[in-house]
Design a protein around this motif. Structure first.
Motif, short mmCIF file in Angstrom:
data_model
loop_
_atom_site.label_atom_id
_atom_site.label_comp_id
_atom_site.label_asym_id
_atom_site.label_seq_id
_atom_site.Cartn_x
_atom_site.Cartn_y
_atom_site.Cartn_z
N VAL A 1 0.93 -1.16 -0.10
CA VAL A 1 0.18 -0.10 0.07
C VAL A 1 0.90 1.38 -0.12
O VAL A 1 1.98 1.36 0.65
CB VAL A 1 -1.05 0.04 1.37
N ARG A 2 0.64 2.29 -0.78
CA ARG A 2 1.36 3.46 -0.66
C ARG A 2 0.15 4.52 -0.23
O ARG A 2 -0.55 4.93 -0.72
CB ARG A 2 1.74 3.76 -1.87
N LEU A 3 0.76 5.21 0.80
CA LEU A 3 -0.30 6.20 1.50
C LEU A 3 0.37 7.54 1.16
O LEU A 3 -0.25 8.71 0.99
CB LEU A 3 -0.12 5.92 2.98
N MET A 4 1.83 7.82 1.12
CA MET A 4 2.33 9.19 0.75
C MET A 4 3.22 9.28 -0.38
O MET A 4 3.98 8.50 -0.58
CB MET A 4 3.57 9.39 2.24
N THR A 5 2.56 9.99 -1.32
CA THR A 5 3.22 10.12 -2.49
C THR A 5 3.96 11.64 -3.08
O THR A 5 3.44 12.55 -2.34
CB THR A 5 2.09 9.58 -3.59
N GLU A 6 4.68 11.37 -3.95
CA GLU A 6 5.20 12.81 -4.34
C GLU A 6 3.97 13.65 -4.81
O GLU A 6 4.12 14.90 -4.86
CB GLU A 6 6.41 12.71 -5.39
N GLU A 7 3.19 13.04 -5.45
CA GLU A 7 2.01 13.87 -6.27
C GLU A 7 1.04 14.60 -5.03
O GLU A 7 0.62 15.72 -5.44
CB GLU A 7 1.29 13.05 -7.03
N GLU A 8 0.89 13.77 -3.96
CA GLU A 8 -0.23 14.48 -2.90
C GLU A 8 0.64 14.91 -1.91
O GLU A 8 -0.09 15.91 -1.20
CB GLU A 8 -0.96 13.07 -2.25
N HIS A 9 1.65 14.78 -1.64
CA HIS A 9 2.24 15.25 -0.69
C HIS A 9 3.92 15.51 -0.80
O HIS A 9 4.92 14.59 -0.08
CB HIS A 9 2.39 14.38 0.72
N PRO A 10 4.27 16.34 -1.68
CA PRO A 10 5.60 16.65 -2.19
C PRO A 10 6.48 17.41 -1.21
O PRO A 10 7.58 16.79 -1.00
CB PRO A 10 5.25 17.63 -3.43
N LEU A 11 5.84 18.00 -0.44
CA LEU A 11 6.71 18.57 0.73
C LEU A 11 7.08 17.72 1.70
O LEU A 11 8.34 17.71 2.65
CB LEU A 11 6.03 19.88 1.44
N LEU A 12 6.06 16.92 2.07
CA LEU A 12 6.34 15.92 3.23
C LEU A 12 7.53 14.97 3.01
O LEU A 12 8.29 14.29 3.53
CB LEU A 12 5.05 15.15 3.77
N CYS A 13 7.18 14.50 1.61
CA CYS A 13 8.26 13.50 1.07
C CYS A 13 9.74 14.22 1.09
O CYS A 13 10.48 13.56 1.25
CB CYS A 13 7.84 13.28 -0.25
N ARG A 14 9.63 15.34 0.62
CA ARG A 14 10.96 16.03 0.57
C ARG A 14 11.81 16.20 2.02
O ARG A 14 12.86 15.99 2.21
CB ARG A 14 10.80 17.61 0.05
N TRP A 15 10.73 16.24 3.05
CA TRP A 15 11.15 16.37 4.28
C TRP A 15 11.71 15.00 4.73
O TRP A 15 12.61 14.95 5.40
CB TRP A 15 9.92 16.83 5.47
#
Length: 230
Positions: free
Chosen positions: A174-188
């Motif tokens: 399952v993928r919950l956090m993606t670059e498309e939906e949460h780019p800033l959180l992924c960068r963090w």
């Protein structure tokens, strides 16, 4: 002469990581006592008689300090070094609120999204992604971390999302956090796991994956029990 600091922990625990990274950020030398949670030691049972869980911080001959975020605050107050919590009372209250949000609402929705199926999973996935959006909104504009330019209290509180969630996602498919939906959180998350101090006490990913994968059925059972309570 400084009093000895010991941390009762175990391999691969995101909450033990919180305590370890706090100590390292403050420059506090410590001994890590690795616990077998299937055969708990007398030291752990004595030091945390209420919950009998890790982590527990032992500072000199004082009673043990229990619960990961309580330990982080204790470390911040008891030792010299760069501050982990903001100095302003309102800002301190704010990061404490979001840390509590992560440990309660966010953790439960993500767990359900990972380990249930059908409508329960769909509803939990929507909730988990909405919660991640709320957390992402706490990142200061133009800054690397929730704490600004350096790792702080809220970064430590959210560190499970930066590292452990990716392992759980792989096991669950399952993928919950993606670059498309949460780019800033992924960068963090990339910034956090690349930080030299945080990286020093992150468990080896392959070893963590190998340790957690056989526990998949147990995770599913826990999620089903949580769904019944809801």
């Amino acid at each position: 002469m400084s009093e000895p600091v010991k941390l009762i922990g175990c391999f691969g625990s995101p909450v033990v990581h919180r305590a370890e990274v706090a100590l390292r950020l403050k420059g506090v030398p410590y001994d890590l006592i690795t616990e077998d949670l299937n055969n708990k030691s007398e030291l752990l049972l004595k030091s945390n008689p209420v919950h009998q869980k890790v982590p527990v911080l032992l500072h000199g001959d004082r009673p043990g300090v229990c619960e990961s975020l309580v330990i982080v605050e204790y470390v911040d107050e008891a030792f010299d070094g760069p501050p982990l919590l903001p100095s302003a009372p309102l800002a301190r209250a704010n990061v404490r609120f979001w840390a509590s949000f992560v440990d309660k609402e966010c953790r439960e929705s993500m767990w359900m999204a990972l380990w249930t199926d059908g409508e329960a999973q769909a509803a939990s996935t929507r909730e988990a992604k909405a919660n991640l959006t709320l957390i992402e909104g706490q990142l200061p504009e133009g800054k690397r971390f929730f704490g600004g330019d350096t790792v702080g209290y809220l970064d430590i509180a959210v560190s499970g999302i930066a590292y452990w969630m990716r392992v759980f996602e792989e096991i669950a498919g399952v993928r919950l956090m993606t670059e498309e939906e949460h780019p800033l959180l992924c960068r963090w998350a990339r910034e956090y796991t690349a930080d030299e101090t945080a990286r020093e006490c992150l468990p080896d990913r392959d070893r963590l994956l190998a340790a957690l994968t056989p526990m998949r059925d147990r995770f599913v059972s826990i999620a089903k029990a949580m769904a019944v309570k809801k």
